[in-house]
Structures are given as C-alpha cells and as structure tokens.
Write an enzyme that holds these catalytic residues in place. Sequence first.
Site, short mmCIF file in Angstrom:
data_model
loop_
_atom_site.label_atom_id
_atom_site.label_comp_id
_atom_site.label_asym_id
_atom_site.label_seq_id
_atom_site.Cartn_x
_atom_site.Cartn_y
_atom_site.Cartn_z
N GLU A 65 40.13 38.15 45.24
CA GLU A 65 39.99 39.08 44.13
C GLU A 65 39.53 40.46 44.60
O GLU A 65 40.09 41.48 44.20
CB GLU A 65 38.98 38.54 43.11
CG GLU A 65 39.45 37.29 42.38
CD GLU A 65 40.49 37.59 41.32
OE1 GLU A 65 40.69 38.77 41.00
OE2 GLU A 65 41.13 36.64 40.82
N GLU A 115 40.69 52.73 38.07
CA GLU A 115 39.72 52.09 37.17
C GLU A 115 38.51 51.53 37.91
O GLU A 115 37.59 51.01 37.29
CB GLU A 115 40.40 50.98 36.36
CG GLU A 115 40.78 49.75 37.14
CD GLU A 115 42.15 49.88 37.81
OE1 GLU A 115 42.67 51.01 37.88
OE2 GLU A 115 42.67 48.86 38.29
#
Lengths: 232, 232
Positions: A65, A115
């Site tokens: 991740e 982001e």
Amino acid sequence: MSSVQVPRFRHEALGVTLQVRPNTLCSRLCVLAWRRPRDPFLGRWALPGGPVEAGETIEQCVRREVDTRLDLAVMAHMEQLATYSDPGRDPMQRTIGTAYLGLVPADVDACLPDEAAWLPVDALPAMAFDHAAMVADGVARMRAKLSYTNVAFALAPAEFTIATLRDLYSAALGYEVEATNLQRVLTRRGQLVATGERQRSGRTGGRPAAVYRFATRTLEVTDPFATLRPHG
Amino acid sequence: MSSVQVPRFRHEALGVTLQVRPNTLCSRLCVLAWRRPRDPFLGRWALPGGPVEAGETIEQCVRREVDTRLDLAVMAHMEQLATYSDPGRDPMQRTIGTAYLGLVPADVDACLPDEAAWLPVDALPAMAFDHAAMVADGVARMRAKLSYTNVAFALAPAEFTIATLRDLYSAALGYEVEATNLQRVLTRRGQLVATGERQRSGRTGGRPAAVYRFATRTLEVTDPFATLRPHG
DNA sequence: ACAAAAGTGTTTGCCGTACACCCATGG
DNA sequence: CCATGGGTGTACGGCAAACACTTTTGT
C-alpha cells in the site's frame, strides 16, 4: 461435527511512515498522509493503508500500500506497532486495523501524488478514524528506540556529519540535542564509523567536519536496559 | 458506486498468561496452556483463546476466553503483544491472531480444568500453531519491563518480604538476583512501601523480615531509559 | 587576526554492583 | 553463645551531562 459459524472481519493495514524533513531554518519530523477521497471522513487526512488480501501477511500489505500507492520504495526500517479493534473505530463497517511503523531516510525525496503530503507530527491536523492515536504510538515507539537501539540509521542518510545527525536527532526527539554528547554516546556504543573523508566547510568558515556512517544498518539493541543483570 | 469485495478473516485472540509458581525447592515461571481436543494439532499444547465476536474488542475476547474457560479472573496486568498474520499459521483456514500478555500474582491458585495446565517456560513442550513464538515474545516483553517498570506488582502477592520478592524476580528473569541490590533499586525508584509489620522468623531462627507492598499497582515506567534527555 | 564551526578533555553526579559488616531471632 | 537469615554502609566502576578549551577552516 458441525463447526459453529464464527464472525469474519475486514482487516486493514496502516502505515505510520515517518521522515525528518527540512523546513525553513530547522527540520521537522513528519508523517505520510493523504486526503480521503470518500466517506467516511471525506477530505480528512488519513494514513496510507488498505485491506489485507487473502494470501499475504499484514506487513506485506503495508509495504504494498505504501510503496505503490505513494511512489515510495525506500523504507529503511519497519516494525509492527499495534492492532486496533474498537468496534466503532470505523463508523461504516467493523474493521480491525494493524498499524506498522516505517522509517524513511532524510535524504530521500519521493515524489508524492497530489492528494498525499508529509504532515508535521507536532502540529497534526485532525485525522480520520483513530489514525491520530496510531501516529502518537508510532512517534513514541521511535523516540524510545532512539535511546537504546541504533534505529537512527533508518532516519539518516548513508553518510553524514555529526552536525547533520544532531539536527536529525533534535527533530526526531522534539528537543535540542548537544552534538558533543551525541557523538560520545554513539561512539561508545560502537554505532559510528568514520569514513575518513571530511566535508568542506561552509561559506562562513569553520573547521571541516568528519564524515561518518552507521556501523550497521539493521536494528540492534545497543544499550540493553537490564538493570538487575545476571551477576558473576 | 460499487464497492469492491474485500476478503474477510477469522480473527482469534490468544492469551500468554504467566505466573511464577512454586516448585520443588525453587519457583518457576509458567504459562497457562491446554491440550487441544481436536485437529489440527490434536492433543498438542495450545494457548487459551478463541475467535473474536462481532461486538467486542480483542482484549475483551482474551479476557472472556481466559477467565471463563479456565476459571481464572485474576489477571493483575494485561497488554497487547503482537498480531501474527502468516497465511499458513493455521493449516485449516486463514486466521489472523492477536496475542495478549497477562500476568497473575504468585499467591493465586486457580483451579484448572483437567485439560489445562501451567507449563514451565524454560522447558516448554512442542506447542500448536505458532504459539511457542507467542510465549517467547510474551516472556521477553515481561522480562524487559521488569527492568524499567513496576510490572512486578502483577506477579507478586499484595504483601511480601524481600526474600519472597527475590525468588519471584529470579524465577521471572531466569537468573539469580541478589536481595540486597533488589531492595535498593526498588526503594530508590519509590516502588516499595514498608507496611510496618514483620514476619515471624522460621524454625531455624534468623531476624524477622519486614513486610512490604508495592506503592502502586498499575503499570508505571519507573526508569525511563532516555539517554539524550532534554537538557536544561 | 578574527569569527565560526568541529571536536576533545575534564569535571561532576548518579546509579548499579559487590562485599563487608551490623542486627535480631531461635535453639 | 552460636548459627541463621535480614538489612545497612561503603567503595568501586561505568555512563551521561555540562562546559571549558583546543583545532581547523574561511574571510
């Protein structure tokens, strides 16, 4: 022989990824976070992470991740922090979460997606879920280990001067550290190795600083706190 | 807005329950275990535990499993150890497991069901799953914390003499500890409080021993290992 | 020569260990 | 009075903090 049905849970892995990053004048300890693109906590800062897949360990999941989603494959040290299981920690669905601590050397400058950002841990904005507690736990763990292990290798560049290391420790610990004693303690513990090279002095003069490396770049306990040791 | 299906896992909680128990001549550090009544690992020793239920935290689950299934409601201290997620750790079905460390005072003598027993940690038989690693982690955690916290309160009876405490530390740490220095260290750290009472001397004579209590019976860090402290 | 930065020497204080010695009780 | 176990006093060594002082550079 019928086996009773047991509940099954969504299990997520979260990464508390820390790095000491340069700032105006001084450096700051920062944590990697990104803005949530959906509810719950839409727009809030959250730790990178995601659901554990069927065939992988939780650690593999965190690496996947953090590495892929945030273009960052340079975790110098990683260890499990804790597992958070409050039934209400995810308001949408019951989710058990395991947080990992990851440390990134100060000289790495990974390019982050829009982001994502590095947030200073001593001025943390509101965070989604229980992620603020995870960050606090991660910072506490790292600070403790700076005292009795050689974890600093994971925060420092491959080569550095004592002044650089001093700034690093100050930012990581949250208070000023004296270069004199830092050098003495780390030398006594055998953590520092002089490369023999010297760094050119800056524009304001001064003696050129010696360049050092860490003796080992894997975690070692250098100062076992065992009071009440075996005698004899 | 279709949500992708994420895998769900069986999640179990395991208890590494430690107690210093009297033995012929000396005391030993033991862990609570029971014989598995079914496959896999039928007949092997395993840690008490079971699947987490829908509305509870993992800690609540451990307490429930250890307390009710083994008639033991006297855990003086409990803390999370780690989460084990190797896909093959349970050969039957993918299960993530979180282990907790629990400490029981030496003067508690809970009645155990037939299939349960206290196993000495320094001569542990083969164990089911990855439970041996969990025991090792739990013992290491407890030993480390004996050095820099007051966890010993959770292993000791409410009142005790220094000689009793010495035996307790020796068994828990796995090596001999000197009563003289133990008393001095714990006194300096403010852990010991004299009750004023004295214990009658034994049949062989000797000065009667003073009786002590722990100053606090909740976990406190009494010796923060922070080298490189904030100065000033 | 002077300022600036790096690094060493020295002092101080604390803490844990080791060991000698004193204290209190039973026989 | 002696053996036995409990408890204190004291000396030693190691470590870390503080700070003065020397070393080496640029201007």
